[in-house]
Every structure is written in structure tokens, then in C-alpha cells.
Motif scaffolding. Structure first.
Motif, PDB file in Angstrom:
ATOM      1  N   GLY A 129     -12.193 -18.683 -30.756  1.00  0.00           N
ATOM      2  CA  GLY A 129     -12.590 -17.573 -30.871  1.00  0.00           C
ATOM      3  C   GLY A 129     -13.413 -16.722 -30.680  1.00  0.00           C
ATOM      4  O   GLY A 129     -13.562 -15.326 -31.162  1.00  0.00           O
ATOM      5  N   LEU A 130     -13.629 -16.750 -29.046  1.00  0.00           N
ATOM      6  CA  LEU A 130     -14.555 -15.590 -28.843  1.00  0.00           C
ATOM      7  C   LEU A 130     -13.571 -14.326 -27.815  1.00  0.00           C
ATOM      8  O   LEU A 130     -13.581 -13.231 -28.731  1.00  0.00           O
ATOM      9  N   ALA A 131     -12.322 -14.903 -28.360  1.00  0.00           N
ATOM     10  CA  ALA A 131     -11.083 -14.030 -27.750  1.00  0.00           C
ATOM     11  C   ALA A 131     -10.309 -13.461 -28.855  1.00  0.00           C
ATOM     12  O   ALA A 131     -10.045 -12.333 -28.758  1.00  0.00           O
ATOM     13  N   ALA A 132     -10.670 -14.109 -30.457  1.00  0.00           N
ATOM     14  CA  ALA A 132     -10.385 -13.545 -31.351  1.00  0.00           C
ATOM     15  C   ALA A 132     -11.172 -12.613 -31.931  1.00  0.00           C
ATOM     16  O   ALA A 132     -10.462 -11.034 -31.855  1.00  0.00           O
TER      17      ALA A 132
ATOM     18  N   VAL B  14     -19.212  -9.909 -26.245  1.00  0.00           N
ATOM     19  CA  VAL B  14     -17.922  -9.170 -25.630  1.00  0.00           C
ATOM     20  C   VAL B  14     -17.903  -8.058 -26.546  1.00  0.00           C
ATOM     21  O   VAL B  14     -16.919  -7.467 -27.015  1.00  0.00           O
ATOM     22  N   GLN B  15     -19.478  -7.826 -27.281  1.00  0.00           N
ATOM     23  CA  GLN B  15     -19.762  -6.628 -28.236  1.00  0.00           C
ATOM     24  C   GLN B  15     -21.001  -6.076 -27.651  1.00  0.00           C
ATOM     25  O   GLN B  15     -22.225  -6.813 -27.816  1.00  0.00           O
ATOM     26  N   PRO B  16     -20.970  -4.721 -27.501  1.00  0.00           N
ATOM     27  CA  PRO B  16     -22.785  -4.504 -27.157  1.00  0.00           C
ATOM     28  C   PRO B  16     -23.611  -4.836 -28.184  1.00  0.00           C
ATOM     29  O   PRO B  16     -23.194  -5.113 -29.140  1.00  0.00           O
ATOM     30  N   ALA B  17     -24.607  -4.713 -28.060  1.00  0.00           N
ATOM     31  CA  ALA B  17     -25.556  -5.344 -28.699  1.00  0.00           C
ATOM     32  C   ALA B  17     -25.847  -4.493 -30.182  1.00  0.00           C
ATOM     33  O   ALA B  17     -25.865  -4.670 -31.317  1.00  0.00           O
ATOM     34  N   ALA B  18     -25.660  -2.749 -30.157  1.00  0.00           N
ATOM     35  CA  ALA B  18     -25.603  -1.822 -31.615  1.00  0.00           C
ATOM     36  C   ALA B  18     -24.558  -2.532 -32.492  1.00  0.00           C
ATOM     37  O   ALA B  18     -24.590  -2.584 -33.674  1.00  0.00           O
ATOM     38  N   ASP B  19     -23.284  -2.600 -31.928  1.00  0.00           N
ATOM     39  CA  ASP B  19     -22.608  -3.408 -33.214  1.00  0.00           C
ATOM     40  C   ASP B  19     -22.723  -4.443 -33.623  1.00  0.00           C
ATOM     41  O   ASP B  19     -21.888  -5.038 -34.667  1.00  0.00           O
ATOM     42  N   VAL B  20     -22.834  -5.033 -33.085  1.00  0.00           N
ATOM     43  CA  VAL B  20     -23.935  -6.849 -33.573  1.00  0.00           C
ATOM     44  C   VAL B  20     -24.937  -6.973 -34.142  1.00  0.00           C
ATOM     45  O   VAL B  20     -24.326  -6.819 -35.832  1.00  0.00           O
TER      46      VAL B  20
ATOM     47  N   GLU C  75     -28.187 -17.868 -32.628  1.00  0.00           N
ATOM     48  CA  GLU C  75     -27.224 -17.787 -31.704  1.00  0.00           C
ATOM     49  C   GLU C  75     -26.672 -17.070 -32.105  1.00  0.00           C
ATOM     50  O   GLU C  75     -25.959 -17.269 -30.836  1.00  0.00           O
ATOM     51  N   GLU C  76     -25.871 -16.739 -33.236  1.00  0.00           N
ATOM     52  CA  GLU C  76     -24.708 -16.187 -32.924  1.00  0.00           C
ATOM     53  C   GLU C  76     -24.477 -14.839 -32.610  1.00  0.00           C
ATOM     54  O   GLU C  76     -23.168 -14.160 -32.001  1.00  0.00           O
ATOM     55  N   PHE C  77     -25.660 -14.385 -32.129  1.00  0.00           N
ATOM     56  CA  PHE C  77     -26.031 -13.148 -32.094  1.00  0.00           C
ATOM     57  C   PHE C  77     -25.801 -13.117 -30.008  1.00  0.00           C
ATOM     58  O   PHE C  77     -25.255 -11.972 -29.686  1.00  0.00           O
ATOM     59  N   THR C  78     -26.342 -14.131 -29.669  1.00  0.00           N
ATOM     60  CA  THR C  78     -26.070 -14.100 -28.583  1.00  0.00           C
ATOM     61  C   THR C  78     -24.710 -14.293 -27.669  1.00  0.00           C
ATOM     62  O   THR C  78     -24.470 -13.977 -27.109  1.00  0.00           O
ATOM     63  N   LEU C  79     -23.863 -15.059 -28.455  1.00  0.00           N
ATOM     64  CA  LEU C  79     -23.163 -15.837 -28.571  1.00  0.00           C
ATOM     65  C   LEU C  79     -21.615 -14.453 -28.769  1.00  0.00           C
ATOM     66  O   LEU C  79     -20.897 -13.684 -27.635  1.00  0.00           O
ATOM     67  N   ARG C  80     -21.972 -13.234 -29.744  1.00  0.00           N
ATOM     68  CA  ARG C  80     -21.253 -12.178 -30.069  1.00  0.00           C
ATOM     69  C   ARG C  80     -21.717 -10.748 -28.707  1.00  0.00           C
ATOM     70  O   ARG C  80     -21.127 -10.444 -28.358  1.00  0.00           O
TER      71      ARG C  80
END
Length: 291
Positions: A187-190, A225-231, A217-222
């Protein structure tokens, strides 16, 4: 949803998709293997209804839109929670999916699909589907197709983490645990692959029942691999584009609904400002009213 819209109940702005469509033996067919009775799809307490063939898919789509669905969900691959179908299995023919898309377009709505594997996702995108839920096993060719069609992807990473933690004690069968491991490990790699390519990413959780409390907690997982602004965009402005509600929600702009979270903190610098509401949340505002 009607009760919320009419002010009869207190709650969030709810954009619902009605019941998902499943083929016989698909992700939404939850009958026991020994049950040969015909499914009573419209009225049974289930998240999906079974529709096989172009005519049945067309009728079911029309019925969900009749009942107020803002979009239509179609189940195109096996799933973790359905123990008898493989993750890589493709469910529904391309003609059936195109029929759902045609009906959605006729109603000025769109189709989103449950799918993990490129075989199912590619079929959906070629048929005109607007959005893919999950997508844990996407490859480079599928990413290219997502970009070509300007489609949306909704990863739901936290669902696999929480289900892995609590699944066995909740009675999740071993076959589902094997599938859970497969999608969880990819999931995280995708997500990172899609993010780096510039795919439209939308925030989602897919948490069921007692797992709802973990949705932040989905915010924390994303953020791994993603900058906060994109999340944050995935939960606001990009989500609004998916729903075709840009300029109405997910933005601070004149003329938009004033749906706001007022927090003490800067989530661009530290996402815990969003994930720890007991410390940081000061106000919830819906349509300009402080709740």
C-alpha cells in the motif's frame, strides 16, 4: 443524508453513493457458500446489491440514483473482507462497467470502483470510471493510465493497519488475513508511486464500525511518503474536485460553504495538529455555523 441536509440531525456534510454493485460471487456477495437462495439485494442490510449482466447493472444503477446516490460504487476485484474471492480476480465485464458509467453520466454522476489489482483497475479506467478506491497493487502502466484519464485514486492505508491489529480477535478468517498481508505490504509503495507521478490523490480510510476512531491516523501514514501540504490537499481541494464540488467545499473562498476546522497549530509544519484533536481542535464550523 436527507436528515442531515434538512437539519433534522447534527452531523457532517454527507455525500453518499448508495449501495455498491457486486456481481454474483463478487466482493459484495456475502452469502454463505452453501446458500443457493437468490439474493434479496435491495432490502437486505448489506453494503452492496448484486446485479449481473448489462440490463441488471443498468437497472440497479438507475435505482441507486433514484434513491439519491451522488455517485455509484462498483466492486471490480476481490477484497479482504470477502473471504472467497482472490484479490487479483477481475469482477464484472468491461461492457457491464461501461453500462454503469453510461448511466452515471446520464445522471450527471460518476462511478468509483473497489479494485486492488492492475487487471481490474485498467479495465475500469478504460471504461471511463472516474475514481479507484484502494489500488494497492498498481504498477507503472496503471499509473500512466490514471494520469492519461485524469482519474482519482483513494488509498485507504489505515484500514489494513487497524484490521491487522484487531482482525483475528474480531473473527476475521485466515483467508482474509492472507489477502490483508498482500495489500498491506504494497500500500505505501503504491501511494508513493502515484504521488511522485502526480496522480490525483484523495483522502480515505475505509474503516468499518469500531475502527472509525482511527481515521485520522491515515494522515500519519501518508506523511511517510508525502509532504503535509499534499496530504491536506487530498482531504480538501482534491477531494472537492473528485466530487465536482470545487469552489463549494475544501477551500477558503468567497461563495464556498464555510465548512471549517479551527485548530491551534500549523499542520503544514506538524500534522499532529490535525491528528490530535483533543489537544488542537478549537472549533468545528459547518456552513458558517459554529457547532
Amino acid at each position: 443524508a436527507r436528515g442531515l441536509a434538512e437539519g433534522l440531525a447534527l452531523g457532517p456534510r454527507l455525500i453518499h453513493g448508495g449501495k455498491a454493485l457486486s456481481q454474483t460471487g463478487g466482493h459484495g456477495d456475502l452469502r454463505p457458500l452453501g446458500d443457493d437462495s437468490a439474493p434479496c439485494c435491495e432490502n437486505r442490510p448489506n453494503f452492496a446489491r448484486i446485479a449481473d449482466g448489462v440490463d441488471a447493472v443498468r437497472a440497479a444503477a438507475r435505482d441507486e440514483f433514484r434513491k439519491g446516490a451522488a455517485h455509484l460504487k462498483v466492486l471490480l476485484s476481490g477484497g479482504v473482507a470477502s473471504p472467497h474471492d482472490e484479490i487479483a480476480a477481475v469482477q464484472y465485464s468491461e461492457e457491464e462497467v461501461r453500462t454503469a458509467v453510461e448511466e452515471a453520466d446520464n445522471h450527471n454522476r460518476y462511478v468509483t470502483v473497489h479494485a486492488y489489482h492492475p487487471r481490474a483497475i485498467d479495465r475500469a479506467l478504460r471504461a471511463g470510471v472516474r475514481c479507484v478506491e484502494h489500488g494497492n497493487l498498481i504498477d507503472d502502466a496503471t499509473v500512466d493510465l490514471l494520469l492519461e484519464r485524469d482519474a482519482f485514486l483513494v488509498p485507504t492505508l489505515i484500514a489494513y493497519e487497524r484490521t491487522a491489529e484487531l482482525g483475528r480477535q474480531a473473527g476475521l478468517p485466515e483467508s482474509s488475513h492472507r489477502k490483508l498481508t498482500e495489500v498491506r505490504d504494497h500500500g505505501l509503495a503504491a501511494l508513493e508511486k502515484a504521488h511522485r507521478a502526480g496522480v490525483n490523490l484523495v483522502y480515505g480510510s475505509d474503516l468499518l464500525g469500531p475502527l472509525h476512531s482511527a481515521q485520522l491516523e491515515e494522515f500519519t501514514l501518508r506523511a511517510q511518503v508525502q509532504p503535509a501540504a499534499d496530504v491536506i490537499r487530498s482531504a480538501t481541494s482534491t477531494a472537492a474536485r473528485l466530487l465536482r464540488m470545487e469552489g463549494e467545499i475544501g477551500t477558503l473562498a468567497p461563495g464556498a460553504h464555510a465548512d471549517l476546522l479551527v485548530i491551534d497549530g500549523d499542520p503544514l509544519a506538524d500534522l499532529t495538529a490535525l491528528t490530535h484533536p483533543q489537544r488542537h481542535l478549537r472549533h468545528v464550523v459547518k456552513a458558517g455555523t459554529v457547532l
